[in-house]
Write a protein that holds these residues in place. Structure first.
Motif, mmCIF file in Angstrom:
data_model
loop_
_atom_site.group_PDB
_atom_site.id
_atom_site.type_symbol
_atom_site.label_atom_id
_atom_site.label_comp_id
_atom_site.label_asym_id
_atom_site.label_seq_id
_atom_site.Cartn_x
_atom_site.Cartn_y
_atom_site.Cartn_z
ATOM 1 N N ARG A 85 -9.461 22.913 15.588
ATOM 2 C CA ARG A 85 -10.932 22.921 15.451
ATOM 3 C C ARG A 85 -11.493 21.505 15.595
ATOM 4 O O ARG A 85 -12.526 21.305 16.245
ATOM 5 C CB ARG A 85 -11.330 23.522 14.120
ATOM 6 N N LEU A 86 -10.826 20.530 14.999
ATOM 7 C CA LEU A 86 -11.322 19.151 15.056
ATOM 8 C C LEU A 86 -11.204 18.533 16.449
ATOM 9 O O LEU A 86 -12.040 17.723 16.837
ATOM 10 C CB LEU A 86 -10.592 18.273 14.040
ATOM 11 N N THR A 87 -10.158 18.899 17.193
ATOM 12 C CA THR A 87 -9.952 18.310 18.521
ATOM 13 C C THR A 87 -10.477 19.188 19.648
ATOM 14 O O THR A 87 -10.675 18.706 20.761
ATOM 15 C CB THR A 87 -8.461 18.039 18.790
ATOM 16 N N GLY A 88 -10.663 20.472 19.386
ATOM 17 C CA GLY A 88 -11.073 21.399 20.441
ATOM 18 C C GLY A 88 -9.959 21.677 21.437
ATOM 19 O O GLY A 88 -10.218 22.112 22.557
ATOM 20 N N ALA A 89 -8.717 21.439 21.041
ATOM 21 C CA ALA A 89 -7.578 21.613 21.942
ATOM 22 C C ALA A 89 -6.397 22.205 21.177
ATOM 23 O O ALA A 89 -6.352 22.149 19.946
ATOM 24 C CB ALA A 89 -7.185 20.264 22.542
ATOM 25 N N PRO A 90 -5.429 22.762 21.901
ATOM 26 C CA PRO A 90 -4.243 23.331 21.245
ATOM 27 C C PRO A 90 -3.467 22.273 20.461
ATOM 28 O O PRO A 90 -3.494 21.077 20.783
ATOM 29 C CB PRO A 90 -3.398 23.855 22.407
ATOM 30 N N ALA A 91 -2.762 22.745 19.447
ATOM 31 C CA ALA A 91 -1.927 21.886 18.614
ATOM 32 C C ALA A 91 -0.740 22.705 18.131
ATOM 33 O O ALA A 91 -0.724 23.931 18.234
ATOM 34 C CB ALA A 91 -2.734 21.366 17.426
ATOM 35 N N THR A 92 0.254 22.020 17.585
ATOM 36 C CA THR A 92 1.391 22.705 16.970
ATOM 37 C C THR A 92 1.851 21.898 15.774
ATOM 38 O O THR A 92 1.741 20.666 15.768
ATOM 39 C CB THR A 92 2.552 22.933 17.974
ATOM 40 N N SER A 93 2.337 22.572 14.755
ATOM 41 C CA SER A 93 2.721 21.911 13.515
ATOM 42 C C SER A 93 4.153 22.246 13.125
ATOM 43 O O SER A 93 4.668 23.311 13.461
ATOM 44 C CB SER A 93 1.800 22.350 12.369
ATOM 45 N N ARG A 94 4.749 21.314 12.380
ATOM 46 C CA ARG A 94 6.052 21.523 11.767
ATOM 47 C C ARG A 94 5.973 20.986 10.344
ATOM 48 O O ARG A 94 5.384 19.924 10.093
ATOM 49 C CB ARG A 94 7.180 20.777 12.502
ATOM 50 N N GLY A 95 6.561 21.698 9.424
ATOM 51 C CA GLY A 95 6.600 21.257 8.044
ATOM 52 C C GLY A 95 7.477 20.024 7.897
ATOM 53 O O GLY A 95 8.483 19.868 8.606
#
Length: 171
Positions: free
Chosen positions: A147-157
């Protein structure tokens, strides 16, 4: 130099997702040296140029019919992030999120957006951010950063990344 590729929204072996063999073969075909998958979440450690990971994504798309974004960090950069955040008493609730964007300014507006999703922004640099989830076993960073970047992202714990860095120490 070794890099870590983080393939977005990939769970090897699950229905509708690629196999680990297809993922590794795509990195080999892209010219990556010694690609090694870590867990089944689309994380791959490899040697060579970081740009090869983008080639691997295109090959994976052709091979398996799935298009996925890929984000990379050097293993050294990832080790530094883990060193900075791993000792924290709340490390088990922290996440690293990778994205194709600038450093996110951490201010009242971005923290309000994070709070809506029950997390707090802790650190941000070009292409990545670290967040703290309010509750254990939650993963709230990806939608916040998207939402903040307007682009896809991915996360890892962070616990996953601590294990990755322990398995693949700096050269």
């Amino acid at each position: 130099m070794r890099h870590v590729a983080f393939v977005r929204n990939l769970n090897q072996g699950q229905r509708g997702h690629v196999t680990t063999a297809d993922l590794v073969a795509s990195f080999v075909d892209a010219g990556c040296h010694d690609p090694a998958p870590f867990q089944s979440n689309g994380s791959v450690v490899f040697g060579g140029d970081a740009e090869r990971a983008q080639d691997a994504a295109l090959i994976l798309s052709a091979r398996a019919g799935v298009e996925r974004e890929v984000f990379t960090l050097t293993l050294d950069e990832l080790s530094d992030i883990v060193s900075d955040h791993g000792p924290a008493p709340d490390a088990d609730r922290r996440e690293l999120t990778l994205h194709d964007g600038r450093s996110i300014v951490i201010d009242a507006a971005t923290q309000a957006e994070a709070a809506r999703r029950r997390c707090t922004l802790l650190e941000s640099a070009e292409g990545w951010s670290v967040t703290l989830n309010e509750r254990e076993r939650e993963s709230n960073a990806t939608p916040v950063i998207e939402r903040l970047t307007g682009a896809p992202a991915t996360s890892r714990g962070l616990p996953t990344l601590i294990r990755l860095v322990a398995r693949f120490p700096r050269a």
